[in-house]
Write a protein that holds these residues in place. Sequence first.
Motif, PDB file in Angstrom:
ATOM      1  N   MET A  33       0.845  -1.197   0.000  1.00  0.00           N
ATOM      2  CA  MET A  33       0.000   0.000   0.000  1.00  0.00           C
ATOM      3  C   MET A  33       0.874   1.238   0.000  1.00  0.00           C
ATOM      4  O   MET A  33       1.102   1.808   1.039  1.00  0.00           O
ATOM      5  CB  MET A  33      -0.917   0.031   1.228  1.00  0.00           C
ATOM      6  CG  MET A  33      -1.704  -1.192   1.508  1.00  0.00           C
ATOM      7  SD  MET A  33      -2.926  -1.488   0.237  1.00  0.00           S
ATOM      8  CE  MET A  33      -3.439  -3.144   0.695  1.00  0.00           C
ATOM      9  N   PHE A  34       1.412   1.757  -0.860  1.00  0.00           N
ATOM     10  CA  PHE A  34       1.295   2.021  -2.242  1.00  0.00           C
ATOM     11  C   PHE A  34       2.647   2.173  -2.883  1.00  0.00           C
ATOM     12  O   PHE A  34       2.797   2.848  -3.881  1.00  0.00           O
ATOM     13  CB  PHE A  34       0.445   3.268  -2.482  1.00  0.00           C
ATOM     14  CG  PHE A  34      -0.957   3.137  -1.960  1.00  0.00           C
ATOM     15  CD1 PHE A  34      -1.886   2.347  -2.619  1.00  0.00           C
ATOM     16  CD2 PHE A  34      -1.345   3.747  -0.785  1.00  0.00           C
ATOM     17  CE1 PHE A  34      -3.174   2.218  -2.135  1.00  0.00           C
ATOM     18  CE2 PHE A  34      -2.625   3.614  -0.298  1.00  0.00           C
ATOM     19  CZ  PHE A  34      -3.544   2.849  -0.971  1.00  0.00           C
ATOM     20  N   THR A  44      -3.760   5.819  -8.266  1.00  0.00           N
ATOM     21  CA  THR A  44      -3.754   7.018  -9.108  1.00  0.00           C
ATOM     22  C   THR A  44      -4.810   6.962 -10.207  1.00  0.00           C
ATOM     23  O   THR A  44      -5.224   8.008 -10.698  1.00  0.00           O
ATOM     24  CB  THR A  44      -2.362   7.271  -9.723  1.00  0.00           C
ATOM     25  OG1 THR A  44      -1.940   6.126 -10.447  1.00  0.00           O
ATOM     26  CG2 THR A  44      -1.361   7.622  -8.631  1.00  0.00           C
ATOM     27  N   ASN A  45      -5.248   5.770 -10.583  1.00  0.00           N
ATOM     28  CA  ASN A  45      -6.376   5.678 -11.521  1.00  0.00           C
ATOM     29  C   ASN A  45      -7.642   6.242 -10.881  1.00  0.00           C
ATOM     30  O   ASN A  45      -8.487   6.830 -11.564  1.00  0.00           O
ATOM     31  CB  ASN A  45      -6.637   4.226 -11.939  1.00  0.00           C
ATOM     32  CG  ASN A  45      -5.660   3.720 -12.965  1.00  0.00           C
ATOM     33  OD1 ASN A  45      -4.939   4.490 -13.580  1.00  0.00           O
ATOM     34  ND2 ASN A  45      -5.620   2.417 -13.137  1.00  0.00           N
ATOM     35  N   GLN A  51      -0.601  11.425  -8.099  1.00  0.00           N
ATOM     36  CA  GLN A  51       0.526  11.435  -9.034  1.00  0.00           C
ATOM     37  C   GLN A  51       1.441  12.625  -8.778  1.00  0.00           C
ATOM     38  O   GLN A  51       2.589  12.623  -9.193  1.00  0.00           O
ATOM     39  CB  GLN A  51       0.026  11.486 -10.476  1.00  0.00           C
ATOM     40  CG  GLN A  51      -0.672  10.235 -10.912  1.00  0.00           C
ATOM     41  CD  GLN A  51      -1.294  10.373 -12.288  1.00  0.00           C
ATOM     42  OE1 GLN A  51      -1.443  11.465 -12.821  1.00  0.00           O
ATOM     43  NE2 GLN A  51      -1.662   9.244 -12.871  1.00  0.00           N
ATOM     44  N   ASN A  52       0.920  13.653  -8.105  1.00  0.00           N
ATOM     45  CA  ASN A  52       1.684  14.864  -7.850  1.00  0.00           C
ATOM     46  C   ASN A  52       2.639  14.741  -6.672  1.00  0.00           C
ATOM     47  O   ASN A  52       3.420  15.653  -6.433  1.00  0.00           O
ATOM     48  CB  ASN A  52       0.740  16.050  -7.617  1.00  0.00           C
ATOM     49  CG  ASN A  52      -0.136  16.303  -8.817  1.00  0.00           C
ATOM     50  OD1 ASN A  52       0.240  16.037  -9.955  1.00  0.00           O
ATOM     51  ND2 ASN A  52      -1.329  16.813  -8.576  1.00  0.00           N
ATOM     52  N   PHE A  53       2.590  13.642  -5.929  1.00  0.00           N
ATOM     53  CA  PHE A  53       3.489  13.439  -4.800  1.00  0.00           C
ATOM     54  C   PHE A  53       4.897  13.187  -5.325  1.00  0.00           C
ATOM     55  O   PHE A  53       5.091  12.494  -6.321  1.00  0.00           O
ATOM     56  CB  PHE A  53       3.041  12.234  -3.955  1.00  0.00           C
ATOM     57  CG  PHE A  53       1.987  12.546  -2.941  1.00  0.00           C
ATOM     58  CD1 PHE A  53       0.770  13.070  -3.322  1.00  0.00           C
ATOM     59  CD2 PHE A  53       2.204  12.296  -1.604  1.00  0.00           C
ATOM     60  CE1 PHE A  53      -0.204  13.350  -2.391  1.00  0.00           C
ATOM     61  CE2 PHE A  53       1.236  12.569  -0.657  1.00  0.00           C
ATOM     62  CZ  PHE A  53       0.034  13.103  -1.052  1.00  0.00           C
ATOM     63  N   GLN A  61      -0.039   8.786   5.146  1.00  0.00           N
ATOM     64  CA  GLN A  61       0.158  10.042   4.425  1.00  0.00           C
ATOM     65  C   GLN A  61      -1.016  10.338   3.508  1.00  0.00           C
ATOM     66  O   GLN A  61      -1.418  11.487   3.357  1.00  0.00           O
ATOM     67  CB  GLN A  61       1.461   9.996   3.619  1.00  0.00           C
ATOM     68  CG  GLN A  61       2.693   9.990   4.484  1.00  0.00           C
ATOM     69  CD  GLN A  61       3.940   9.652   3.696  1.00  0.00           C
ATOM     70  OE1 GLN A  61       3.899   8.927   2.693  1.00  0.00           O
ATOM     71  NE2 GLN A  61       5.078  10.169   4.154  1.00  0.00           N
ATOM     72  N   ALA A  62      -1.574   9.303   2.908  1.00  0.00           N
ATOM     73  CA  ALA A  62      -2.734   9.491   2.031  1.00  0.00           C
ATOM     74  C   ALA A  62      -3.935  10.003   2.824  1.00  0.00           C
ATOM     75  O   ALA A  62      -4.638  10.923   2.385  1.00  0.00           O
ATOM     76  CB  ALA A  62      -3.072   8.175   1.329  1.00  0.00           C
ATOM     77  N   ILE A  63      -4.156   9.431   3.996  1.00  0.00           N
ATOM     78  CA  ILE A  63      -5.267   9.875   4.845  1.00  0.00           C
ATOM     79  C   ILE A  63      -5.043  11.321   5.286  1.00  0.00           C
ATOM     80  O   ILE A  63      -5.962  12.141   5.236  1.00  0.00           O
ATOM     81  CB  ILE A  63      -5.434   8.940   6.063  1.00  0.00           C
ATOM     82  CG1 ILE A  63      -5.932   7.572   5.604  1.00  0.00           C
ATOM     83  CG2 ILE A  63      -6.391   9.539   7.096  1.00  0.00           C
ATOM     84  CD1 ILE A  63      -5.882   6.494   6.667  1.00  0.00           C
TER      85      ILE A  63
END
Length: 139
Positions: A33-34, A44-45, A51-53, A61-63
């Motif tokens: 994960m990821f 990213t789909n 994609q900007n990370f 970090q996503a949360i």
Amino acid sequence: MKTVDVLSFRNIYIQDSTCIFCQETTENLFHLMFECDFSFKVLTNLIPSFQNFFLRPTIFQAIDHIGGLSVADNMKHSLLLILNATVYFIWLERNSRRFKSNTVCATTLSSKISRAIYLRITRWKNGEYLKDKLNMKYR
């Protein structure tokens, strides 16, 4: 999640400890994960802004990223739903590959997740608006 590294920590050894998706690295939660190309492509789909990370985000970090967005709460809830569904479906795909030898590509898995989100958001008060903003389609 009982990834290969967690199982080996508990003295349960798996013969093939490589990532079931990329076959390149030892399977662990952060890779699945990821960090893995497969799971990152699925993410990213569904949420293209990742994609900007500069580096690939962890789940945490996503949360945090979604929580910190300056968008309406219903949009944050939708993005968190997509993130949670992505984690769930990636785990299901991992298990399907490991135990049933069934595989689907990242695009097909993204479509499956998109359909599930589409059906869930349809029942929400602002469902049509959110589906349009998130570019969710029943693919």
